[in-house]
Design a protein around this motif. Structure first.
Motif, PDB file in Angstrom:
ATOM      1  N   PHE A 221       0.969  -1.227   0.018  1.00 41.79           N
ATOM      2  CA  PHE A 221       0.141   0.025   0.049  1.00 41.79           C
ATOM      3  C   PHE A 221       0.680   1.342   0.157  1.00 41.79           C
ATOM      4  N   HIS A 222       0.442   2.344  -0.915  1.00 42.85           N
ATOM      5  CA  HIS A 222       1.270   3.279  -1.028  1.00 42.85           C
ATOM      6  C   HIS A 222       0.608   4.341  -0.208  1.00 42.85           C
ATOM      7  N   THR A 223       1.356   5.370   0.448  1.00 38.18           N
ATOM      8  CA  THR A 223       0.862   6.465   1.158  1.00 38.18           C
ATOM      9  C   THR A 223       1.952   7.823   1.091  1.00 38.18           C
ATOM     10  N   HIS A 224       1.388   8.847   1.758  1.00 45.77           N
ATOM     11  CA  HIS A 224       2.515  10.056   1.878  1.00 45.77           C
ATOM     12  C   HIS A 224       2.572  10.701   3.217  1.00 45.77           C
ATOM     13  N   ASP A 229       7.190  15.349   3.171  1.00 45.71           N
ATOM     14  CA  ASP A 229       6.904  15.457   1.620  1.00 45.71           C
ATOM     15  C   ASP A 229       7.598  14.443   0.960  1.00 45.71           C
ATOM     16  N   GLU A 230       7.242  13.190   1.364  1.00 44.31           N
ATOM     17  CA  GLU A 230       7.992  12.134   0.879  1.00 44.31           C
ATOM     18  C   GLU A 230       7.036  10.904   0.835  1.00 44.31           C
ATOM     19  N   SER A 231       7.061   9.816  -0.282  1.00 46.73           N
ATOM     20  CA  SER A 231       6.358   8.814  -0.083  1.00 46.73           C
ATOM     21  C   SER A 231       6.543   7.805   0.767  1.00 46.73           C
ATOM     22  N   ALA A 232       5.655   6.925   1.022  1.00 49.86           N
ATOM     23  CA  ALA A 232       6.119   5.686   2.198  1.00 49.86           C
ATOM     24  C   ALA A 232       5.055   4.617   1.811  1.00 49.86           C
ATOM     25  N   LEU A 233       5.755   3.541   2.254  1.00 49.75           N
ATOM     26  CA  LEU A 233       4.903   2.098   1.970  1.00 49.75           C
ATOM     27  C   LEU A 233       4.385   1.546   3.345  1.00 49.75           C
ATOM     28  N   LEU A 234       3.195   0.848   3.494  1.00 52.95           N
ATOM     29  CA  LEU A 234       3.010   0.283   4.589  1.00 52.95           C
ATOM     30  C   LEU A 234       3.892  -1.229   4.606  1.00 52.95           C
ATOM     31  N   ARG A 235       4.340  -1.611   5.469  1.00 51.37           N
ATOM     32  CA  ARG A 235       5.141  -2.732   5.433  1.00 51.37           C
ATOM     33  C   ARG A 235       4.319  -3.932   5.027  1.00 51.37           C
ATOM     34  N   ILE A 236       5.253  -4.764   4.397  1.00 53.18           N
ATOM     35  CA  ILE A 236       4.576  -6.100   3.928  1.00 53.18           C
ATOM     36  C   ILE A 236       5.019  -7.147   4.722  1.00 53.18           C
ATOM     37  N   ALA A 237       6.153  -6.896   5.488  1.00 53.63           N
ATOM     38  CA  ALA A 237       6.494  -7.980   6.484  1.00 53.63           C
ATOM     39  C   ALA A 237       7.410  -7.643   7.504  1.00 53.63           C
ATOM     40  N   GLU A 255       8.650  -9.721  17.191  1.00 55.47           N
ATOM     41  CA  GLU A 255       7.457  -8.936  16.971  1.00 55.47           C
ATOM     42  C   GLU A 255       6.441  -9.703  16.480  1.00 55.47           C
ATOM     43  N   ILE A 256       5.140  -9.149  16.971  1.00 57.46           N
ATOM     44  CA  ILE A 256       4.010  -9.689  16.606  1.00 57.46           C
ATOM     45  C   ILE A 256       3.214  -8.368  16.216  1.00 57.46           C
ATOM     46  N   GLY A 257       3.112  -8.364  14.974  1.00 60.97           N
ATOM     47  CA  GLY A 257       2.559  -7.052  14.371  1.00 60.97           C
ATOM     48  C   GLY A 257       1.594  -7.305  13.186  1.00 60.97           C
ATOM     49  N   LYS A 258       0.842  -6.158  12.881  1.00 65.07           N
ATOM     50  CA  LYS A 258       0.025  -5.871  11.632  1.00 65.07           C
ATOM     51  C   LYS A 258       1.008  -5.834  10.237  1.00 65.07           C
ATOM     52  N   THR A 259       0.813  -6.505   9.242  1.00 56.41           N
ATOM     53  CA  THR A 259       1.358  -6.006   8.064  1.00 56.41           C
ATOM     54  C   THR A 259       0.422  -6.072   6.876  1.00 56.41           C
ATOM     55  N   PHE A 260       0.791  -5.391   5.842  1.00 56.74           N
ATOM     56  CA  PHE A 260      -0.285  -5.123   4.743  1.00 56.74           C
ATOM     57  C   PHE A 260       0.272  -5.414   3.393  1.00 56.74           C
ATOM     58  N   ARG A 261      -0.710  -6.128   2.777  1.00 60.80           N
ATOM     59  CA  ARG A 261      -0.385  -6.478   1.181  1.00 60.80           C
ATOM     60  C   ARG A 261      -1.617  -6.144   0.405  1.00 60.80           C
ATOM     61  N   ASN A 262      -1.325  -5.340  -0.563  1.00 58.26           N
ATOM     62  CA  ASN A 262      -2.470  -4.714  -1.356  1.00 58.26           C
ATOM     63  C   ASN A 262      -2.909  -5.927  -2.735  1.00 58.26           C
ATOM     64  N   GLU A 263      -3.359  -6.875  -2.210  1.00 63.02           N
ATOM     65  CA  GLU A 263      -3.416  -7.990  -3.116  1.00 63.02           C
ATOM     66  C   GLU A 263      -4.973  -8.627  -2.901  1.00 63.02           C
ATOM     67  N   GLY A 264      -5.153 -10.128  -3.310  1.00 65.15           N
ATOM     68  CA  GLY A 264      -6.296 -10.566  -3.490  1.00 65.15           C
ATOM     69  C   GLY A 264      -6.881 -10.871  -2.026  1.00 65.15           C
ATOM     70  N   HIS A 269      -7.162 -15.125   2.958  1.00 63.88           N
ATOM     71  CA  HIS A 269      -6.140 -13.715   2.838  1.00 63.88           C
ATOM     72  C   HIS A 269      -6.909 -12.463   2.991  1.00 63.88           C
ATOM     73  N   ASN A 270      -6.248 -11.731   3.652  1.00 61.90           N
ATOM     74  CA  ASN A 270      -7.081 -10.390   3.973  1.00 61.90           C
ATOM     75  C   ASN A 270      -5.776  -9.260   3.869  1.00 61.90           C
ATOM     76  N   PRO A 271      -6.362  -8.169   3.224  1.00 66.25           N
ATOM     77  CA  PRO A 271      -5.130  -7.096   2.978  1.00 66.25           C
ATOM     78  C   PRO A 271      -4.271  -6.805   4.107  1.00 66.25           C
ATOM     79  N   GLU A 272      -4.846  -6.749   5.410  1.00 69.90           N
ATOM     80  CA  GLU A 272      -4.502  -6.696   6.631  1.00 69.90           C
ATOM     81  C   GLU A 272      -4.455  -7.940   7.596  1.00 69.90           C
ATOM     82  N   PHE A 273      -3.181  -8.255   7.961  1.00 67.67           N
ATOM     83  CA  PHE A 273      -3.212  -9.402   8.742  1.00 67.67           C
ATOM     84  C   PHE A 273      -1.990  -9.399   9.898  1.00 67.67           C
TER      85      PHE A 273
END
Length: 339
Positions: A221-224, A229-237, A255-264, A269-273
């Motif tokens: 997932f992309h954000t800003h 004034d810079e682009s950032a990504l939500l972690r995928i791992a 670490e036990i934490g949320k990760t995000f994958r902008n997929e199916g 499968h969930n985008p946030e897990f």
């Protein structure tokens, strides 16, 4: 202006409109529909645990006065006695008996006309058993703990899978399995942390916003970040920052934490897990295999399910020794020759 101002409640479904009217009647009567302090003395579970109706027998008065609260899940009676079933979050239910003699005519009529299924109700009264031997609270007073404005789903018309996914709070209200899952997950998380902590692993929190992703091959997932004034990504791992912690001298880290994958999205499968990752300096895949088994077995013990069904329908006892095999051995078995 001759045009009438339309009341927004006019467009509401009848059930919602009626409940809003009842809430207003409570307010007009000087009763708070969402009080902040109910003076509770016991949970429903505590009352159940403290008094055994089989020991007390039918039509028994304990002399003990309690104040309890729960969601109204059933109500019957239109005369001088109304039976109300209350339920709290863990599924424990308890009957309240609201009578003309106990609360007076005005209060009883208000209960009949203003309390709906799904409302939260607080009841003060003596702990008794009914003539049929059911543990109950014989009300001397009652109060609305929270007036609900939407009716509960009909148990004969259960929520669809999509509705359950989009309205988890409703699913929790109507399905005990959903509430059980929440508690099982909490116990599993507690067990995972306990197992890792006992082995001197240190829990850390690593950044969710990252400049570059790693540790997996997935679409982020992309954000800003406006401040920089810079682009950032939500972690995928979780991997990269945990390995940096390892390099920095945290020899055992997790670490036990949320990760995000902008997929199916599907049932598995969930985008946030949530993920668990752990790393150990000077370890090997053998030490991590031992840790993995300990995490699984300890979590199974925590929820009381050490025997689980296998994919072939057999039962697997997780506490028995686990088979160990290398990738080469397993591939060799699959293809029928040594690899």
């Amino acid at each position: 202006m001759s045009a009438d101002i339309q009341n927004p409640d006019d467009d509401l479904p009848e059930q919602l409109r009626i409940r809003r009217e009842k809430r207003q009647q409570l307010i007009d009567a000087g009763l708070e529909p969402y009080p902040t302090d109910l003076g509770l003395t016991h949970t429903l579970a505590q009352v159940r645990e403290a008094y055994d109706p089989e020991v007390l027998g039918a039509d028994h008065h304990t002399g003990d006065v309690v104040t309890v609260a729960g969601r109204v899940i059933f109500r019957r009676g239109t005369g001088k006695l109304v039976f109300v079933s209350l339920r709290e979050g863990d599924g424990t239910s308890l009957q309240a008996m609201v009578s003309l003699d106990g609360v007076g005519e005005e209060s009883l009529e208000r209960l009949k006309h203003l309390v709906d299924i799904g409302d939260h109700l607080a009841v003060t009264g003596e702990v008794i058993t009914s003539r049929r031997g059911e543990l109950s609270v014989q009300a001397s007073s009652w109060a609305i703990a929270a007036k609900t404005l939407r009716p509960l789903p009909n148990e004969h018309n259960p929520l669809s899978d999509e509705a359950r996914s989009r309205m988890r709070y409703v699913d929790l209200i109507v399905r005990p399995e959903a509430r059980d899952n929440v508690r099982v997950k909490a116990k599993v998380l507690q067990s995972l942390r306990r197992t890792l902590d006992e082995r001197a692993y240190v829990e850390v929190e690593t950044p969710v916003l990252q400049h570059t992703n790693g540790g997996a091959a997935a679409r982020p997932f992309h954000t800003h970040v406006n401040a920089f004034d810079e682009s950032a990504l939500l972690r995928i791992a979780l991997e990269l920052h945990l390995k940096r912690s390892l390099v920095g001298g945290i020899d055992r880290v997790y670490e036990i934490g949320k990760t995000f994958r902008n997929e199916g999205v599907d049932n598995t499968h969930n985008p946030e897990f949530m993920m668990l990752e752990a790393y150990e300096a000077y370890g090997s895949y053998d030490t991590m295999a031992d840790l993995t088994r300990a995490l699984v077995v300890d979590a199974a013990r925590a929820v009381g399910r050490t025997v689980v069904p296998g994919r072939d329908g057999s039962e697997i006892d997780l506490e028995q020794p686990w088979r160990r095999a290398t990738i080469h051995e397993l591939v060799g078995e699959a293809v029928g020759q040594q690899v």
